[in-house]
Design an enzyme around this catalytic site. Structure first.
Site, short mmCIF file in Angstrom:
data_model
loop_
_atom_site.label_atom_id
_atom_site.label_comp_id
_atom_site.label_asym_id
_atom_site.label_seq_id
_atom_site.Cartn_x
_atom_site.Cartn_y
_atom_site.Cartn_z
N GLU A 144 20.21 23.22 2.33
CA GLU A 144 19.76 21.84 2.08
C GLU A 144 18.72 21.88 0.99
O GLU A 144 18.05 22.89 0.80
CB GLU A 144 19.14 21.25 3.35
CG GLU A 144 20.12 21.11 4.49
CD GLU A 144 19.42 20.69 5.80
OE1 GLU A 144 18.29 20.19 5.75
OE2 GLU A 144 20.05 20.89 6.85
N SER A 174 6.41 24.30 10.86
CA SER A 174 6.69 24.32 9.43
C SER A 174 7.71 25.42 9.18
O SER A 174 8.31 25.95 10.11
CB SER A 174 5.41 24.50 8.63
OG SER A 174 4.94 25.78 8.82
N LEU A 175 7.93 25.73 7.94
CA LEU A 175 8.93 26.74 7.60
C LEU A 175 8.24 27.92 6.93
O LEU A 175 7.27 27.73 6.20
CB LEU A 175 9.95 26.16 6.61
CG LEU A 175 10.91 25.11 7.13
CD1 LEU A 175 11.66 24.46 5.98
CD2 LEU A 175 11.89 25.74 8.11
N ARG A 195 3.60 14.11 10.63
CA ARG A 195 3.59 15.46 11.17
C ARG A 195 2.21 15.81 11.75
O ARG A 195 2.12 16.44 12.80
CB ARG A 195 3.93 16.43 10.04
CG ARG A 195 3.90 17.86 10.45
CD ARG A 195 4.40 18.75 9.34
NE ARG A 195 4.56 20.08 9.84
CZ ARG A 195 3.56 20.95 9.98
NH1 ARG A 195 2.36 20.60 9.61
NH2 ARG A 195 3.77 22.14 10.48
N GLU A 236 12.55 13.55 5.90
CA GLU A 236 11.52 13.50 4.86
C GLU A 236 11.47 12.11 4.26
O GLU A 236 12.48 11.58 3.80
CB GLU A 236 11.91 14.53 3.80
CG GLU A 236 10.76 15.07 3.02
CD GLU A 236 9.94 16.13 3.77
OE1 GLU A 236 10.22 16.42 4.95
OE2 GLU A 236 9.01 16.64 3.16
N VAL A 281 23.47 -14.19 -0.45
CA VAL A 281 24.09 -14.35 0.88
C VAL A 281 23.18 -13.69 1.92
O VAL A 281 22.88 -14.26 2.97
CB VAL A 281 25.51 -13.73 0.91
CG1 VAL A 281 26.12 -13.86 2.29
CG2 VAL A 281 26.38 -14.39 -0.16
N CYS A 340 -5.30 33.51 -41.08
CA CYS A 340 -6.32 34.33 -41.70
C CYS A 340 -5.56 35.23 -42.66
O CYS A 340 -4.61 35.91 -42.25
CB CYS A 340 -7.05 35.17 -40.65
SG CYS A 340 -8.16 36.38 -41.41
N LYS A 371 15.13 21.23 -0.41
CA LYS A 371 13.81 21.05 0.20
C LYS A 371 13.15 19.90 -0.54
O LYS A 371 12.74 20.04 -1.70
CB LYS A 371 12.98 22.32 0.09
CG LYS A 371 11.66 22.18 0.84
CD LYS A 371 10.95 23.50 0.93
CE LYS A 371 9.78 23.43 1.88
NZ LYS A 371 8.83 22.37 1.58
S1 IVH Z 1 13.57 21.54 8.35
C1 IVH Z 1 11.47 23.60 11.92
N1 IVH Z 1 14.74 20.64 6.16
O1 IVH Z 1 9.44 21.15 4.40
C2 IVH Z 1 12.13 23.19 10.64
N2 IVH Z 1 12.37 20.62 6.23
O2 IVH Z 1 7.74 23.54 4.56
C3 IVH Z 1 11.58 21.93 10.13
N3 IVH Z 1 11.31 19.70 4.24
O3 IVH Z 1 7.69 20.27 7.28
C4 IVH Z 1 11.87 21.58 8.76
N4 IVH Z 1 13.16 19.23 3.16
O4 IVH Z 1 8.46 18.40 5.66
C5 IVH Z 1 13.57 20.88 6.78
N5 IVH Z 1 15.91 19.84 4.33
C6 IVH Z 1 14.75 20.08 4.93
C7 IVH Z 1 13.51 19.78 4.33
C8 IVH Z 1 12.34 20.08 5.02
C9 IVH Z 1 11.83 19.18 3.13
C10 IVH Z 1 9.85 19.82 4.51
C11 IVH Z 1 9.43 19.37 5.87
C12 IVH Z 1 8.78 20.59 6.50
C13 IVH Z 1 8.39 21.37 5.30
C14 IVH Z 1 8.24 22.84 5.63
#
Ligand code: IVH
Length: 708
Positions: free
Chosen positions: A126, A87-88, A149, A186, A40, A450, A128
């Site tokens: 959350e 980044s984190l 990024r 992501e 469909v 041995c 990662k």
């Molecule tokens: S928040 C400023 N949440 O991890 C905060 N990042 O090491 C931005 N990533 O560049 C990131 N899961 O590519 C966030 N639940 C999640 C994530 C996540 C994977 C990645 C993301 C980030 C990297 C940092």
């Protein structure tokens, strides 16, 4: 047929088809709940394609026909991010998480006064996801730009590729979309799709992708969107940037979700707007809940069909986020709490062979150092000859090494695709690499051994085991020193260690008078170690720390254990956890003249080879009439932190365990007591915040005395 201009009815039909097909794709790819059969969908899709072909003005950027992608690009253009993609910061342990939380409280001016509990801020946990970050811009609800990024300031514009990702909405499902919104998340390739992609590549003789993340990054940078479409990427959204309030007229109208005030509401907003949000995110009320979330996903993540390398913890309240702000590269209000990496590739440098204290020869791979599970590893066991053959290891191979937590690193597989041409296969040697005697492999045995009892490798192994932490715990007698002692013929048995004099030791390489003196002292002190450690230290096959403890409680001396082994083995098998195999090994050991001599010598040197009076009392309590004497601390869990004034950690742990208690590494509500010494850190703070009882050394000793 030449294109003609569309009638109003045709334009309406095209709009209806777009809506229907987008709705069906959302149900299928985001909700995983199809609303339309494939044929469909295909028929309606074709109808839309035909309408658009006949009337080019009906083309619209949110049409599902835009997902398959147009002509390949020559290159990507670089675009500046409206808001930089930061980044984190990472935390690699709960201590680091707690330290981050402490810093967060500090910038928010919420550090507790002494004695006050730690304030608990709500956070979102959350997963990662180990993919590639994307920034998606929507104008008036329509996807207009997608970028990688890049360096965080500028990325590559890959809109045509991202359109092929079915779980990325081309149009937001909002009645009154804001003039502008940026969504981040992501992109990933699920494990199953990854395997299929690599299988196809292998069949075509193309280079394989190392892992799903690399495959995803490579795919996003594909110039031909059709290739991207075929790779079936997925996308989880996790960040929402709405314009400042002033610009956001139109948000929160009709059935649209209200403007979020927290990360948790942002995730709901994203979901309502049509994005796939990872279903495993959780709103967590306290740091303890964050830690439980982290612990739970350590194993559970292995059941997912995409890679995760940790959890991301985000302060929930957006106003508090704004207060906390950013450092140069990362927000202060979020942290990535990472699981230790468990597998990595490396290049084999050499096949070595280790001869253990029981004569077993273990093949060991030496390879280029790689960071793994929190340490750098450069050697990994290959177990035995069978495993070596199964791996089909060749000189110069690229290998995959695994180290999970406390487990000894091992080689899990070889990547034959990367094998140098003409590489020779590797095998175990025929003779002992240490003493040159021929190696023996008994029928049905995995081990190659041995069997020369004076092989220096066997002696070195026994000495190392005797002084190791769980055994006699002698400081200052490292591998290098043991090597020298054996090589120079200064030590031919465990007992010989106790006959070494300071002057002789001081004359050895890398030894000074001071360290020689300390070593002599440490050896003398080790004579007071409890019987179960002495028993474990003897290195009897199958008698590990746990069995040694169980045996030592029932057989309070070496003499009693030896006579039970010879005359009443059923008394030994009656001990919990002890089986036939262990009995046989005890019988063999005690029947060997060299071992009998060793026991005599140790006794002459001042070893008790028996329970101390105090231990006998505890043991008597254990099996005494009350029955639950040793269980004085049964069911109670302890956490040790800081330095106690007189007991070592090991001693404190032994005493707690002897009384039936358990010692664990982290504090939770279920912890019965935290025993804190000098410089106790976050564990003490946590105990206080959870209201867990805290003891000092005296308190612990008192508790133990009450129990016995
Ligand atoms: S928040 C400023 N949440 O991890 C905060 N990042 O090491 C931005 N990533 O560049 C990131 N899961 O590519 C966030 N639940 C999640 C994530 C996540 C994977 C990645 C993301 C980030 C990297 C940092």
């Amino acid at each position: 047929m030449a294109p003609t201009s569309a009638s109003a009815a045709q334009a309406a039909r095209a709009a209806e088809l777009r809506r229907l097909l987008n709705h069906a794709a959302h149900a299928y790819y985001v909700l995983d709940a199809p609303v339309m059969e494939d044929p469909v969908y295909d028929r309606l899709y074709r109808e839309l394609l035909e309408l658009e072909a006949a009337h080019p003005e009906l083309h619209s950027p949110d049409s599902p026909t835009q997902r398959v992608g147009g002509a390949p690009a020559e290159s990507f253009s670089s675009v500046e991010h409206r808001i930089p993609l930061l980044s984190l910061d990472n935390a690699f342990s709960l201590d680091e998480l707690e330290a981050w939380y402490g810093r967060l409280l500090k910038v928010l001016d919420r550090t507790p006064q002494a004695g006050e509990p730690l304030p608990q801020l709500a956070m979102v946990g959350e997963l990662k996801i180990d993919g590639n970050a994307l920034a998606l811009s929507y104008e008036h609800g329509v996807l207009v730009r997608a970028a990688t990024r890049g360096d965080g300031e500028r990325g590559e514009e890959i809109t045509a590729n991202v359109r092929t990702i079915q779980s990325v909405p081309l149009r937001l499902q909002l009645e009154h979309p804001p003039a502008w919104v940026e969504v981040r998340g992501e992109a990933l390739i699920p494990d199953g799709t990854f395997a299929a992609i690599n299988a196809e590549r292998a069949a075509r003789g193309e280079a394989l992708f190392a892992n799903p993340r690399n495959a995803c990054a490579g795919t996003l940078r594909q110039l031909d969107p059709k290739v991207v479409a075929a790779r079936r990427l997925d996308f989880f959204a996790y960040t929402l940037h709405l314009p400042d309030d002033g610009e956001s007229s139109g948000v929160a109208n009709g059935g649209d979700p209200a403007r979020p005030t927290s990360q948790w509401e942002s995730l709901q907003w994203l979901q309502a707007a049509g994005f796939k949000v990872n279903p495993n995110a959780e709103l967590l009320p306290s740091l303890a809940a964050v830690e439980a979330f982290f612990a739970r996903w350590e194993d559970e993540r292995k059941t997912l069909d995409y890679a995760t390398d940790g959890v991301v913890v985000k302060l929930d309240d957006l106003r508090l986020q704004a207060d906390a702000g950013f450092t140069q590269k990362a927000p202060r209000w979020a942290i990535a709490l990472k699981y230790a990496a468990e597998e990595a590739p490396s290049k084999l440098l050499r096949l070595a062979c280790q001869v253990g204290r029981t004569g077993v020869v273990t093949p060991v791979a030496e390879f280029e150092p790689v960071p793994l599970a929190g340490t750098t590893v450069s050697r990994a066991t290959l177990h035995n000859a069978d495993r070596l053959a199964e791996l089909d290891l060749h000189a110069g191979d690229t290998i995959v090494v695994r180290k999970a937590g406390e487990i000894i690193p091992e080689v899990v597989r070889v990547l034959p695709e990367l094998r140098p041409a003409g590489a020779v296969p590797l095998q175990l040697p025929q003779v002992c690499p240490e003493c040159g005697s021929e190696l023996v492999r008994e029928q049905g045995e995995a081990a190659t051994r041995c069997v020369n009892s004076s092989c220096p490798a066997i002696l070195r192994g026994s000495l190392r085991h005797w002084v190791s932490k769980g055994a006699l715990d002698v400081d200052g007698l490292g591998v290098k020193l043991i090597e020298q002692l054996v090589e120079k013929g200064l030590v031919g048995s465990i007992a010989d260690l106790y006959r070494l004099d300071g002057a002789l030791l001081a004359s050895l390489e890398r030894m000074g008078a001071r360290s020689a003196e300390n070593l002599v002292g440490a050896l003398a002190a080790s004579k007071a170690q409890p019987w179960h450690r002495q028993l474990y230290g003897l290195g009897i096959h199958h008698v590990g720390e746990v069995n040694a403890k169980a045996l030592a409680q029932t057989f309070p001396s070496a003499a009693e254990l030896a006579s039970a082994a010879a005359d009443t083995p059923e008394r030994i098998t009656a001990v919990f956890g002890i089986g036939e195999q262990i009995v046989q090994s005890l019988q063999q050991w005690f029947a060997t003249p060299a071992n009998q001599r060793l026991l005599e010598q140790l006794e002459a040197l001042g070893f008790s080879l028996a329970l101390s009076t105090a231990e006998r009392q505890v043991a008597a309590g254990a099996s005494g009439p009350a029955g639950d004497g040793a269980a004085a601390l049964q069911g109670q869990t302890f956490v040790l932190t800081g330095t106690l004034p007189s007991l070592s950690r090991r001693q404190a742990q032994d005493m707690i365990e002897a009384a039936g208690g358990k010692v664990t590494g982290s504090v939770s509500k279920k912890t019965s007591y935290v025993v804190a010494g000098a410089e106790a850190g976050s564990k003490l703070a946590k105990a206080e915040s959870l209201g867990v009882a805290v003891l000092d050394e005296a308190g612990l000793l008192q508790l133990l005395a009450q129990g016995s």
